[in-house]
Design a protein around this motif. Structure first.
Motif: not given
Length: 236
Positions: A9-11, A15-17, A29-35
């Motif tokens: 939940d922390e942007s 971003e750091a990862v 090939k793809a790094v996805l994100e979820a809050k």
């Protein structure tokens, strides 16, 4: 295409990862994100990531709930827990739901990439194995549970048509027939070696209705469960 999902939940953490991970090195090939876990579930169903890195403390659906959901609905995805809470209870729950590893925040780049290397190497090795053989093994280990072509399709991310065709080619019978064979073999073993009542044997091999079990057993084996047990006792 190998995909990785970061759930936090922390942007700044996400971003750091993303910045610290040596994604190209590992063929990602793809790094996805979820809050949160709710967003993560939708992405997992849509994108089928090979690896999920998830925080524990999140709103709406936390990491423990997400781990439980992944365990039940997306078991082919590996999961690594990211958390700032160095508590054994979290580690125990993570292990319970099959977490591949457990990393503490702030994330150490070397530890992160070592974990990514081990996890994604495992993913690539497993993906090279025959998925139909994996389904066969799963059936052998979970024959007492509800098993269906649709369930296998959802668990292994393969179409029903593909599974049906390839399973028949590889095993010589369709999936439901294979499930039934495994259950009947186990039922015979229990009737031979245990004193369980017929309804208990039925439940142990995946039948909730012992009358239906008796009917199926007689059709497959030629005698009723009681008659089979009596035959075995006479021969002993």
């Amino acid at each position: 295409m190998t995909k990785v999902l970061i759930v936090d939940d922390e942007s700044p953490v996400r971003e750091a990862v993303k910045l610290l991970g040596e994604w190209e090195r590992f063929g990602v090939k793809a790094v996805l994100e979820a809050k949160n876990g709710l967003e993560a579930k939708a992405l997992i169903e849509q994108e089928r990531p090979a690896l999920i890195l998830s925080d524990i403390q999140m709103p709406h659906c936390d990491g423990i709930e997400l781990m439980e959901w992944v365990h039940d609905h997306a078991s082919s995805s590996k999961l690594v827990v990211l958390t700032g809470y160095d508590e054994y209870s979290y580690m125990r729950r993570a292990i319970q739901y099959g977490s591949f590893d457990y990393l503490l925040k702030p994330i150490d780049p070397d530890v992160l990439n070592d974990t990514l290397s081990r996890a994604l190497t495992g993913v690539m090795t497993e993906s090279s194995e025959d998925p139909i053989a994996q389904i066969g093994t799963y059936i052998e280990q979970h024959f007492a549970e509800e098993l269906s072509l649709q369930g296998m399709s959802e668990r292994f991310y393969l179409s029903r048509e593909y599974i049906s065709r390839r399973f028949k080619q590889q095993y010589g019978v369709n999936l439901s027939e294979y499930v039934l064979t495994i259950r009947m073999n186990e039922a015979k073993r229990l009737l031979e070696t245990s004193r369980q009542r017929i309804y208990e044997v039925a439940q142990a091999v995946g039948f909730s209705d012992d009358k239906y079990f008796r009917k199926v057993f007689k059709k497959q084996v030629g005698v009723t469960p009681n008659e089979f047990r009596e035959q075995v006792q006479r021969q002993a």
